[in-house]
Design an enzyme around this catalytic site. Sequence first.
Site, mmCIF file in Angstrom:
data_model
loop_
_atom_site.group_PDB
_atom_site.id
_atom_site.type_symbol
_atom_site.label_atom_id
_atom_site.label_comp_id
_atom_site.label_asym_id
_atom_site.label_seq_id
_atom_site.Cartn_x
_atom_site.Cartn_y
_atom_site.Cartn_z
ATOM 1 N N HIS A 1 0.896 -1.219 0.143
ATOM 2 C CA HIS A 1 -0.121 -0.330 0.278
ATOM 3 C C HIS A 1 0.973 1.300 -0.157
ATOM 4 O O HIS A 1 0.738 1.795 0.821
ATOM 5 C CB HIS A 1 -1.191 -0.102 1.276
ATOM 6 C CG HIS A 1 -2.155 0.831 1.318
ATOM 7 N ND1 HIS A 1 -2.320 1.981 0.143
ATOM 8 C CD2 HIS A 1 -3.245 1.097 2.282
ATOM 9 C CE1 HIS A 1 -3.544 2.509 0.887
ATOM 10 N NE2 HIS A 1 -4.259 2.254 1.439
ATOM 11 N N ASP B 1 -2.632 -0.996 12.003
ATOM 12 C CA ASP B 1 -3.872 -1.337 11.049
ATOM 13 C C ASP B 1 -4.464 -2.174 11.476
ATOM 14 O O ASP B 1 -4.064 -2.897 12.438
ATOM 15 C CB ASP B 1 -2.713 -1.986 9.293
ATOM 16 C CG ASP B 1 -3.470 -2.143 8.465
ATOM 17 O OD1 ASP B 1 -4.503 -1.366 8.817
ATOM 18 O OD2 ASP B 1 -2.934 -3.187 7.906
ATOM 19 N N CYS C 1 -3.558 3.759 9.899
ATOM 20 C CA CYS C 1 -3.252 3.694 8.490
ATOM 21 C C CYS C 1 -5.661 4.206 8.826
ATOM 22 O O CYS C 1 -5.391 4.702 6.812
ATOM 23 C CB CYS C 1 -3.482 3.592 7.438
ATOM 24 S SG CYS C 1 -3.701 1.315 7.414
ATOM 25 N N ARG D 1 -2.795 11.646 2.591
ATOM 26 C CA ARG D 1 -3.062 10.937 1.773
ATOM 27 C C ARG D 1 -3.586 11.801 0.331
ATOM 28 O O ARG D 1 -3.124 11.498 -0.981
ATOM 29 C CB ARG D 1 -4.438 9.811 2.215
ATOM 30 C CG ARG D 1 -4.436 8.683 2.777
ATOM 31 C CD ARG D 1 -2.961 7.997 2.437
ATOM 32 N NE ARG D 1 -3.761 7.636 1.410
ATOM 33 C CZ ARG D 1 -3.586 6.388 0.934
ATOM 34 N NH1 ARG D 1 -4.818 5.721 2.173
ATOM 35 N NH2 ARG D 1 -4.333 5.422 0.072
#
Length: 301
Positions: free
Chosen positions: A129, A219, A259, A287
């Site tokens: 990712h 996560d 995240c 992001r």
Amino acid sequence: MKHFLSLQNSSADEIVALIDSAAALKAGRRTAGAPQPLAGQCWGMMFSKSSTRTRVSFEVGIRELGGNAMFFSGNDLQLGRGEPIKDTARVMGRMIDGAVIRNDSQADLEEFARFAGVPTINALTDLEHPCQILADLLTMREVCGGWDGRKVAFIGDADCNVARSWVWAAKHLGFELALAGPDGYRPPEEWLAGVGAPNVAATADFGAAVEGADVLYTDVWVSMGREAEAAARREAFRDYQINADLAAKAKPGAAVMHCLPAYRGMEITEEVLEAHADTIFREAENRLHAQKAVLAALAPA
Ligand code: CP
Ligand code: NVA
């Protein structure tokens, strides 16, 4: 840079240049004369998995850079009925200017990039990712002053896509990374040996991983596509939670990052998440800026 498919195949210079560009785009956002490198372009976004942050940030980012975004979910394309990736790629590549793909398979992403002939971006696969970690590095720079000499502790599913992108970031940039996960949920030793980063260690000992850490990171315990394993994972990860006790073992003032999406009471407690909400939602906003840097770097002239 022709595509942005992984951090594995990015260089330290490319990563740093993207973060510098992201910071500049962030500072200049909504100012007169903000760059429009995607003016007149159509970018296709193909997502076979759910998304809030990645989808919204790419759609907004493409528009802010002057382009148009077209979104396709898993069922919208004939791909969902079995049309081969290479045919989809060759059709789309004749019409769109770039592609953003979230799917189950890094190999499929790479096949698309090979056949489409247009810049292609990894928006999450089984293996990586990379856009998430670019945003995380920008956040680290803003919150911790950078990554040189810093230690990041990743707690939880230490062999997931996000964790693996952290491994490549640490290899390229040289900061210390401790991955803490239960047996069966850490990168295989032979894989880590192949990465060849002495600054990256994997352990079952979450307390040791957190010691001296500047950043605690987690996560979800159950990544998309792993729902059938949810019960077993929740049992395996029970102790691998960022809670107040664990956070107290890190360096005083350590940042906590996630995240997102977050599952309170599982990988992180409500108390810790809310105490670090400024950093965690800054990460989410970053992001947008990080991906605009990627789009601007790849945009066809
Ligand atoms: N962190 C992240 O990629 O979130 P989404 O799944 O909502 O895009
Ligand atoms: N590891 C998670 C990341 C979500 C952004 C997943 O793949 O679902």
